[in-house]
Design a protein around this motif. Structure first.
Motif, mmCIF file in Angstrom:
data_model
loop_
_atom_site.group_PDB
_atom_site.id
_atom_site.type_symbol
_atom_site.label_atom_id
_atom_site.label_comp_id
_atom_site.label_asym_id
_atom_site.label_seq_id
_atom_site.Cartn_x
_atom_site.Cartn_y
_atom_site.Cartn_z
ATOM 1 N N ILE A 176 32.079 44.261 43.121
ATOM 2 C CA ILE A 176 31.469 43.153 43.867
ATOM 3 C C ILE A 176 30.042 43.519 44.286
ATOM 4 C CG2 ILE A 176 31.590 41.782 45.987
ATOM 5 C CD1 ILE A 176 34.645 42.030 45.808
ATOM 6 N N GLN A 205 36.851 38.778 41.884
ATOM 7 C CA GLN A 205 35.707 39.598 42.272
ATOM 8 C C GLN A 205 34.382 39.014 41.774
ATOM 9 O OE1 GLN A 205 36.648 43.470 40.692
ATOM 10 N NE2 GLN A 205 35.763 43.061 38.685
ATOM 11 N N ALA A 211 37.544 42.996 48.999
ATOM 12 C CA ALA A 211 38.213 43.813 47.974
ATOM 13 C C ALA A 211 39.626 44.169 48.397
ATOM 14 C CB ALA A 211 37.396 45.080 47.704
#
Length: 510
Positions: free
Chosen positions: A77, A360, A243
């Motif tokens: 990311i 992501q 995440a």
């Protein structure tokens, strides 16, 4: 340019204690290696993520494998933000930056504070800390993580903490406040409160990232991010948090499918019933929703979502996400029972990869987020996807009675350990024979409370040194129990209760 601006421009690379320059090493890279070499990090390999590996085999994630995957997703990311359009890049820079190594380090560290036995162990240790040990701010896994990094672990520079850079320490502050900061606050609507703060004004915040004795350090590390508003995460922390959500939502479903816990029939019935009857379900009064009937649990989830997060909750987007999950997870993956073969493994891997890649890559950056969001967040469609995936996880794994009965047994171990160590430390004839590490922890924690009393005497009232010593002992007991693996907690409790025969083997680990 003032001192705060200069600090901000340095990227948060300062440490509390100056160390010799490393011309060939990046400061953030030093941090991530310190975390990875920490015994607290190694311990995570023997700490439950959601369900215990016993009986489910090695296919089930533990806290270590989960943390490694969160770290990989977070890095992807952050790199995506670094390679984004110029407007987004400029906004990221204005808000303090998003270094891929910082997010990796924060992700590696984010679960260090989790006690034995997963989230139920965390809840029980908090209850015991407040009710039996009398700690006003109790226990919280995120606050324990910050405490490990800043006080409990050690490095060459100091015996108290890893002396990490400010950016990495700020990167683990998912809930950048203390429990007592929200004590006796006026009642507010859930949509007006930061995510995790809760609305229990008499008990303080539900989730928080520092104890009272670490408040000064929390404010110090956040001070290098002047564009981040109060109660907001840094960008690097938000990336780590996203995440964590992605890994939790996707990789844990992978676990439960391989372990035979997720079943096609029950999951399909719930999602299909809601998709086919959402209009009629919407007319049922809240008190008449029956969790035993297909579709009702998902309907309740949608209503709570709309009540807490109207800024993003969208009926069309929610329905689209239910359809995506029903198509790809239920009709795609769960329709074929896992048999351990290569084709089944490829199917799981393909499902995981598709969803990780999708989520992501679905990232938005905002200059002025709503109070329940962050500067970096999942885009709307992906946000709804994660909600639905988490629903499947919660409804068909966490709510199972066979898991609940196992977990309730584990919570008794946490309570027994706390009571046993408290009695031992207060035994005038035998306290000196308590484990050396526990005695050292009592001394160190007592000194921390003594320093806090010197700065805020009104917090302690007339009790004086006696209260300082009591709090130091209580915090040390909590620190000690939280540092155990699942197996250590079981075996040490057996020693304390006189039911173990492995005296020397277990005792040496104390």
């Amino acid at each position: 340019m003032n001192a705060r601006q200069k600090t901000h421009l340095s990227g948060g690379r300062e440490r509390a204690i100056s160390e010799a320059a490393r011309p060939d090493e990046d400061e953030f890279r030093v941090d991530i290696e310190r975390i990875r070499f920490s015994p607290y990090f190694s311990r995570l390999s023997a700490v439950t993520q959601v369900i215990p590996q016993a009986g489910a085999g090695t296919v089930v994630h533990n806290r270590l494998t989960h943390s490694l995957k969160v770290s990989a997703v977070a890095r992807s990311i952050a790199i995506g933000l670094r390679n984004s359009d110029p407007r987004t890049q400029q906004l990221v820079e204005e808000l303090g930056g998003c270094d891929p190594v910082v997010v990796q380090a924060a992700a590696a560290a984010h679960d260090l504070g989790h006690p034995p036995f997963g989230h139920l162990g965390e809840q029980e240790l908090d209850r015991v800390a407040r009710q039996s040990l009398g700690l006003p701010d109790g226990f919280e896994g995120n606050a324990q993580t910050f405490r490990i990094l800043t006080a409990l672990d050690s490095c060459d520079a100091t015996a108290r903490g890893l002396n990490l850079t400010r950016a990495v320490r700020a990167g683990v502050l998912k809930y950048p406040w203390s429990r007592n900061e929200w004590l006796n606050q006026p009642l507010r609507s859930p949509q007006d409160l930061p995510r995790g703060a809760g609305n229990h004004s008499g008990a303080g915040a539900a989730k928080f990232s520092c104890y009272d004795i670490e408040i000064a350090e929390m404010h110090d590390v956040l001070s290098v991010f002047p564009r981040i508003a109060t109660h907001q995460q840094t960008l690097e922390c938000s990336v780590m948090d996203i995440a964590d959500d992605i890994a939790y939502a996707v990789h844990d479903l992978d676990d439960f499918y391989r372990a035979g816990v997720l079943q096609y029939t029950t999951v399909s019935a719930e999602l299909r019933a809601w998709l086919n009857h959402s209009r009629s379900l919407a007319e049922i009064p809240e008190g008449e929703l029956d969790m035993r009937r297909p579709g009702h649990a998902l309907e309740r989830t949608w209503r709570r979502l709309l009540a807490k997060d109207p800024w993003v909750a969208c009926p069309e987007a929610f329905r689209d996400s239910v359809e995506r999950v029903e198509h790809d997870l239920v009709e795609g993956l769960l329709a074929v029972p896992y048999n351990g073969g290569l084709e089944a493994d490829r199917a799981v891997t393909g499902f995981t990869r598709r969803w990780i890649d999708r989520l992501q890559a679905s990232i938005a950056v905002e200059r002025t987020p709503v109070v329940r969001s962050g500067h970096v967040r999942l885009a709307d469609a992906a946000w709804h996807d994660v909600v639905v995936l988490k629903f499947v996880h919660s409804r068909f794994v966490l709510d199972r009675s066979d898991l609940a009965v196992y977990q309730r047994g584990q919570t008794r171990i946490i309570s027994s350990l706390a009571e046993g160590f408290k009695a031992w430390l207060n035994d005038p004839d035998d306290a000196s024979r308590a484990p050396r590490r526990l005695l050292d922890s009592v001394e160190a924690a007592t000194e921390e409370y003594r320093q806090l009393r010197a700065m805020e005497p009104q917090r302690f009232g007339p009790a004086g040194d006696g209260e300082v010593q009591r709090l130091g002992q209580a915090r040390a007991i909590v620190d000690y129990i939280a540092s155990f693996t699942d197996a250590q907690a079981v075996s040490v409790n057996a020693l304390l209760t006189g039911t173990s025969e492995g005296i020397w083997e277990v005792g040496r680990g104390l």
